[in-house]
Design an enzyme around this catalytic site. Structure first.
Site, PDB file in Angstrom:
ATOM      1  N   HIS A  61       0.837  -1.210   0.000  1.00 34.33           N
ATOM      2  CA  HIS A  61       0.000   0.000   0.000  1.00 34.33           C
ATOM      3  C   HIS A  61       0.868   1.255   0.000  1.00 34.33           C
ATOM      4  CE1 HIS A  61      -3.252  -2.725   0.966  1.00 34.33           C
ATOM      5  NE2 HIS A  61      -2.560  -3.170   1.980  1.00 34.33           N
ATOM      6  N   HIS A  89       5.725   6.722   6.694  1.00 28.56           N
ATOM      7  CA  HIS A  89       5.366   6.306   5.338  1.00 28.56           C
ATOM      8  C   HIS A  89       4.806   7.525   4.606  1.00 28.56           C
ATOM      9  CE1 HIS A  89       1.601   6.003   7.618  1.00 28.56           C
ATOM     10  NE2 HIS A  89       1.058   6.427   6.478  1.00 28.56           N
ATOM     11  N   HIS A  91       1.994   8.982   1.214  1.00 26.85           N
ATOM     12  CA  HIS A  91       0.916   8.757   0.253  1.00 26.85           C
ATOM     13  C   HIS A  91       1.223   9.663  -0.933  1.00 26.85           C
ATOM     14  CE1 HIS A  91      -1.573   6.753   3.402  1.00 26.85           C
ATOM     15  NE2 HIS A  91      -0.833   7.528   4.180  1.00 26.85           N
ATOM     16  N   GLU A 101      -3.304  13.296   1.162  1.00 25.59           N
ATOM     17  CA  GLU A 101      -4.605  12.814   1.688  1.00 25.59           C
ATOM     18  C   GLU A 101      -5.403  14.009   2.200  1.00 25.59           C
ATOM     19  OE1 GLU A 101      -3.585   9.187   4.234  1.00 25.59           O
ATOM     20  OE2 GLU A 101      -4.619   8.439   2.454  1.00 25.59           O
ATOM     21  N   HIS A 114       3.593  10.818   6.694  1.00 19.44           N
ATOM     22  CA  HIS A 114       2.999  10.508   8.007  1.00 19.44           C
ATOM     23  C   HIS A 114       4.048   9.876   8.908  1.00 19.44           C
ATOM     24  CE1 HIS A 114      -1.313  10.229   6.142  1.00 19.44           C
ATOM     25  NE2 HIS A 114      -0.964  11.474   6.451  1.00 19.44           N
ATOM     26  N   THR A 196      -6.048   6.427   7.994  1.00 21.60           N
ATOM     27  CA  THR A 196      -6.594   6.698   6.654  1.00 21.60           C
ATOM     28  C   THR A 196      -6.608   5.445   5.781  1.00 21.60           C
ATOM     29  OG1 THR A 196      -4.444   7.245   5.695  1.00 21.60           O
ATOM     30  CG2 THR A 196      -5.692   9.052   6.724  1.00 21.60           C
ATOM     31  N   THR A 197      -6.228   4.305   6.398  1.00 19.68           N
ATOM     32  CA  THR A 197      -6.358   3.031   5.677  1.00 19.68           C
ATOM     33  C   THR A 197      -7.143   2.081   6.569  1.00 19.68           C
ATOM     34  OG1 THR A 197      -4.486   1.863   6.664  1.00 19.68           O
ATOM     35  CG2 THR A 197      -3.997   3.325   4.794  1.00 19.68           C
TER      36      THR A 197
END
Ligand SMILES: NS(=O)(=O)c1cccc(NC(=O)NCCCCO)c1
Ligand SMILES: [Zn+2]
Length: 262
Positions: A61, A89, A91, A101, A114, A196-197
């Protein structure tokens, strides 16, 4: 299995992960005209050491740099407790016009960092904290295309080892993730949200820096070079890349975003 497109995408997460349909979900749009200045915040205390050894993994992911140092701690600001860095990590999107995000007044950035911390005062493990209110604090920085970021090269240099899913690379060099944060660490927005996942636990205090970090377009392209598949060739004969791994913004449901600055 969940993902970011098609039947397993964000619109259907709630079918298997019911919390994804909750009232305090993330990410959100930050409407800067509706934020409330909170003068009671103490200075944010971000104390990371750089002797931490860590491991970089492609979890299908995103890339995730797991940190196992008990010397990387966060406290102060809106936080009542002490939090320990667990992992960081990002996004990102398929081009520089999307990828973050959270958005600010509807503006989406190219990527979002993040830094995930768990509450060591209230909980015994990260696995416990990740499900509990006040369990997680995520330091967040927006990323835009601009000048090259030397600090990011220490992370990107390990990407060749994790291009394929479940690839892991041990990172032993002295690297302090604090270098990935913007210079200005006193101006931020903060609100209570969720992972958020999936499983989208409503356990997260987000702290989002106002100052945007620049990385080069080539460095952003390296984020996109990660593969989401186990090198399964699509009918086009090329690897499927990990892009657009951002969740769409979620309803605010009356939450107020606080600002540390006027
Ligand atoms: N994206 S985020 O809200 O910062 C965040 C922080 C910490 C954990 C998570 N999500 C997860 O751990 N999900 C469990 C499965 C992840 C992929 O294996 C998301
Ligand atoms: Zn994240």
């Amino acid at each position: 299995a969940w993902g970011y497109e098609g039947d397993i995408g964000p619109c259907n997460w709630h079918k298997y992960f019911p919390k994804a349909g909750g009232k305090r979900q993330s990410p959100i749009d930050i409407d800067t005209s509706a934020t409330q200045y909170d003068g009671s915040f103490k200075p944010l205390r971000i104390h990371y050491d750089s002797h931490m050894c860590s491991s970089l993994t492609n979890n299908g992911h995103t890339f995730c740099m797991s940190v196992n140092s008990d010397q990387c701690n966060l406290s102060g600001g809106p936080l009542e407790d002490k939090y320990r860095l667990l992992q960081f990590h990002c996004h990102w999107g398929s081009d520089d016009t999307k990828g973050s995000e959270h958005t600010v007044d509807g503006h989406q950035y190219a990527a979002e960092l993040h830094l995930v911390h768990w509450n060591t005062d209230k909980f015994k493990s990260a696995d416990e904290a990740i499900e509990k209110n006040q369990g997680i604090a995520v330091l967040t920085a927006f990323i835009k295309a601009g000048k090259e970021h030397r600090g990011w090269n220490h992370v990107l240099s390990h990407f060749k080892d994790i291009k394929k899913v479940q690839g892991t690379s041990t990172v032993n060099e002295d690297f302090n993730p604090k270098c990935l944060l913007p210079e200005n660490q006193t101006d931020y927005w903060t609100y209570e949200g969720s992972l958020t996942t999936p499983p989208c636990h409503e356990s997260v205090r987000f702290i989002i820096f106002k100052e945007v970090v620049e990385v080069s377009s080539e460095q952003l392209a390296q984020f996109r070079s990660l593969c989401v598949c186990s090198s399964r060739k699509r009918d086009t004969g090329e690897d499927e890349h990990l892009v657009d791994n951002f969740r769409p913004i979620q309803p605010l449901n009356g939450r107020v975003v606080k600002a540390s600055f006027q």
